[in-house]
Motif scaffolding. Sequence first.
Motif, PDB file in Angstrom:
ATOM      1  N   GLU A 125      -4.851  -6.036  -2.915  1.00 23.98           N
ATOM      2  CA  GLU A 125      -4.113  -7.250  -2.559  1.00 23.98           C
ATOM      3  C   GLU A 125      -4.844  -8.070  -1.500  1.00 23.98           C
ATOM      4  O   GLU A 125      -5.647  -7.534  -0.737  1.00 23.98           O
ATOM      5  CB  GLU A 125      -2.709  -6.860  -2.048  1.00 23.98           C
ATOM      6  CG  GLU A 125      -2.635  -6.389  -0.589  1.00 23.98           C
ATOM      7  CD  GLU A 125      -3.244  -5.017  -0.335  1.00 23.98           C
ATOM      8  OE1 GLU A 125      -3.727  -4.375  -1.278  1.00 23.98           O
ATOM      9  OE2 GLU A 125      -3.252  -4.580   0.845  1.00 23.98           O
ATOM     10  N   ARG A 130      -0.242  -9.043   1.207  1.00 24.53           N
ATOM     11  CA  ARG A 130       0.255  -7.923   2.025  1.00 24.53           C
ATOM     12  C   ARG A 130       1.332  -8.418   2.996  1.00 24.53           C
ATOM     13  O   ARG A 130       2.368  -7.793   3.152  1.00 24.53           O
ATOM     14  CB  ARG A 130      -0.887  -7.244   2.782  1.00 24.53           C
ATOM     15  CG  ARG A 130      -0.415  -6.159   3.745  1.00 24.53           C
ATOM     16  CD  ARG A 130      -1.506  -5.205   4.167  1.00 24.53           C
ATOM     17  NE  ARG A 130      -1.800  -4.195   3.154  1.00 24.53           N
ATOM     18  CZ  ARG A 130      -1.311  -2.956   3.164  1.00 24.53           C
ATOM     19  NH1 ARG A 130      -0.479  -2.552   4.105  1.00 24.53           N
ATOM     20  NH2 ARG A 130      -1.639  -2.101   2.214  1.00 24.53           N
ATOM     21  N   THR A 135       2.155  -5.950  -1.738  1.00 23.48           N
ATOM     22  CA  THR A 135       1.037  -5.041  -2.025  1.00 23.48           C
ATOM     23  C   THR A 135       1.252  -4.196  -3.287  1.00 23.48           C
ATOM     24  O   THR A 135       0.426  -4.189  -4.202  1.00 23.48           O
ATOM     25  CB  THR A 135       0.783  -4.115  -0.807  1.00 23.48           C
ATOM     26  OG1 THR A 135       0.438  -4.941   0.299  1.00 23.48           O
ATOM     27  CG2 THR A 135      -0.339  -3.136  -1.064  1.00 23.48           C
ATOM     28  N   PHE A 136       2.369  -3.485  -3.350  1.00 27.20           N
ATOM     29  CA  PHE A 136       2.589  -2.575  -4.482  1.00 27.20           C
ATOM     30  C   PHE A 136       2.722  -3.348  -5.791  1.00 27.20           C
ATOM     31  O   PHE A 136       2.264  -2.920  -6.845  1.00 27.20           O
ATOM     32  CB  PHE A 136       3.812  -1.693  -4.245  1.00 27.20           C
ATOM     33  CG  PHE A 136       3.609  -0.743  -3.094  1.00 27.20           C
ATOM     34  CD1 PHE A 136       2.650   0.247  -3.159  1.00 27.20           C
ATOM     35  CD2 PHE A 136       4.354  -0.866  -1.932  1.00 27.20           C
ATOM     36  CE1 PHE A 136       2.426   1.119  -2.099  1.00 27.20           C
ATOM     37  CE2 PHE A 136       4.155  -0.005  -0.865  1.00 27.20           C
ATOM     38  CZ  PHE A 136       3.186   0.981  -0.942  1.00 27.20           C
ATOM     39  N   CYS A 137       3.355  -4.502  -5.680  1.00 32.11           N
ATOM     40  CA  CYS A 137       3.571  -5.354  -6.842  1.00 32.11           C
ATOM     41  C   CYS A 137       2.227  -5.831  -7.422  1.00 32.11           C
ATOM     42  O   CYS A 137       1.984  -5.743  -8.638  1.00 32.11           O
ATOM     43  CB  CYS A 137       4.417  -6.528  -6.336  1.00 32.11           C
ATOM     44  SG  CYS A 137       4.946  -7.624  -7.549  1.00 32.11           S
ATOM     45  N   GLU A 140       0.203  -2.827  -8.831  1.00 37.89           N
ATOM     46  CA  GLU A 140       0.778  -2.369 -10.106  1.00 37.89           C
ATOM     47  C   GLU A 140       0.411  -3.329 -11.240  1.00 37.89           C
ATOM     48  O   GLU A 140      -0.004  -2.898 -12.321  1.00 37.89           O
ATOM     49  CB  GLU A 140       2.306  -2.248  -9.989  1.00 37.89           C
ATOM     50  CG  GLU A 140       2.926  -1.904 -11.331  1.00 37.89           C
ATOM     51  CD  GLU A 140       4.346  -1.396 -11.257  1.00 37.89           C
ATOM     52  OE1 GLU A 140       4.896  -1.236 -10.140  1.00 37.89           O
ATOM     53  OE2 GLU A 140       4.912  -1.138 -12.340  1.00 37.89           O
ATOM     54  N   TYR A 162      -9.401   1.334  -4.853  1.00 38.30           N
ATOM     55  CA  TYR A 162      -8.445   0.485  -4.148  1.00 38.30           C
ATOM     56  C   TYR A 162      -9.207  -0.202  -3.019  1.00 38.30           C
ATOM     57  O   TYR A 162      -9.687   0.456  -2.096  1.00 38.30           O
ATOM     58  CB  TYR A 162      -7.273   1.298  -3.591  1.00 38.30           C
ATOM     59  CG  TYR A 162      -6.426   0.479  -2.626  1.00 38.30           C
ATOM     60  CD1 TYR A 162      -5.847  -0.724  -3.047  1.00 38.30           C
ATOM     61  CD2 TYR A 162      -6.231   0.873  -1.314  1.00 38.30           C
ATOM     62  CE1 TYR A 162      -5.107  -1.502  -2.163  1.00 38.30           C
ATOM     63  CE2 TYR A 162      -5.484   0.110  -0.431  1.00 38.30           C
ATOM     64  CZ  TYR A 162      -4.929  -1.079  -0.864  1.00 38.30           C
ATOM     65  OH  TYR A 162      -4.198  -1.861  -0.005  1.00 38.30           O
ATOM     66  N   GLU A 181      -0.925   5.521   1.280  1.00 37.50           N
ATOM     67  CA  GLU A 181       0.340   5.194   0.588  1.00 37.50           C
ATOM     68  C   GLU A 181       0.077   4.387  -0.679  1.00 37.50           C
ATOM     69  O   GLU A 181       0.773   4.560  -1.679  1.00 37.50           O
ATOM     70  CB  GLU A 181       1.377   4.523   1.512  1.00 37.50           C
ATOM     71  CG  GLU A 181       1.075   3.132   1.947  1.00 37.50           C
ATOM     72  CD  GLU A 181       2.253   2.475   2.690  1.00 37.50           C
ATOM     73  OE1 GLU A 181       3.315   3.095   2.857  1.00 37.50           O
ATOM     74  OE2 GLU A 181       2.071   1.310   3.106  1.00 37.50           O
ATOM     75  N   VAL A 182      -0.963   3.572  -0.674  1.00 39.32           N
ATOM     76  CA  VAL A 182      -1.287   2.824  -1.898  1.00 39.32           C
ATOM     77  C   VAL A 182      -1.938   3.760  -2.933  1.00 39.32           C
ATOM     78  O   VAL A 182      -1.629   3.690  -4.126  1.00 39.32           O
ATOM     79  CB  VAL A 182      -2.182   1.602  -1.597  1.00 39.32           C
ATOM     80  CG1 VAL A 182      -2.485   0.835  -2.874  1.00 39.32           C
ATOM     81  CG2 VAL A 182      -1.518   0.684  -0.576  1.00 39.32           C
ATOM     82  N   PHE A 185       0.697   5.694  -4.586  1.00 44.44           N
ATOM     83  CA  PHE A 185       1.409   4.825  -5.510  1.00 44.44           C
ATOM     84  C   PHE A 185       0.609   4.678  -6.822  1.00 44.44           C
ATOM     85  O   PHE A 185       1.176   4.741  -7.924  1.00 44.44           O
ATOM     86  CB  PHE A 185       1.606   3.455  -4.841  1.00 44.44           C
ATOM     87  CG  PHE A 185       2.224   2.419  -5.721  1.00 44.44           C
ATOM     88  CD1 PHE A 185       3.602   2.392  -5.927  1.00 44.44           C
ATOM     89  CD2 PHE A 185       1.447   1.454  -6.352  1.00 44.44           C
ATOM     90  CE1 PHE A 185       4.176   1.436  -6.755  1.00 44.44           C
ATOM     91  CE2 PHE A 185       2.009   0.496  -7.172  1.00 44.44           C
ATOM     92  CZ  PHE A 185       3.380   0.481  -7.370  1.00 44.44           C
TER      93      PHE A 185
END
Length: 249
Positions: A125, A130, A135-137, A140, A162, A181-182, A185
């Motif tokens: 991201e 962020r 970020t996760f969106c 993904e 990443y 954490e990313v 995920f």
Amino acid sequence: MILAGNWKMNKTNEQAKFFVNKLVQDLAGMGFQIVLCPPFVFLSDIAEILKGSNLHLGAQNCYYEKSGAFTGEISPLMLKELGVKYVIIGHSERRHIFGETDEMINKKIKAVLNSGMKPIICIGETKEEREKGLTFCVVESQLRQALFGLNRDDIDQIVIAYEPVWAIGTGIVAKPNQAQEVHKFIRELLEQLYDQESAQKVPILYGGSIKPDNFFGLMVQPDIDGGLVGGASLDDQFIELAKIISGLI
Ligand code: PGA
């Protein structure tokens, strides 16, 4: 574990050959995957130097067609013929400076796999994303589109990197827990899309302002399986990074 050096658009051919000869000596016998991704025009000379060594050759990009009227592009078959094993696909500089879309990136990944090489698929991201909590969106969405149409056998051949865009070349490295954490995920998303066994096998590298003094903390995270390194892959820092991984395995 994988340590990959992305040289970007740096070095002359002479500097490249000199440096690689040194790396071959200094990194001999290290028991994990070390990958050098120089500019296209040095690949052939570097392939010769790497013969019989434990270092592998990577490229920074390629086109998705086998051959044809695509001025200025390089085909996966040309790379394969030179002994290239890994190809970086979808690096943020390709996405942002050269306008590569998720669809093009998906085609390139398939082309690399079809030619018998391993794509290093870059996702991450921007600072703005962020800050907006996306970020996760973003990760993904990029990953789902990158992997569209890939089956379990394909997944065994991929590497994911990443690379938060805000950390690339900025000196601002992600904190180990932020990166972890990313990565976790991403691993869970792979589990959902494929299965646990396949997800466990995919190496997930971190990239963005890696330096010898911040590397250890990142590499001991459970879902970080190596590094994709820009600036610090151009000099002796790369040897220090390799020694850090060597001490962990
Ligand atoms: P950097 O680049 O290590 O110079 O931040 C990383 C990358 O772009 O892969």
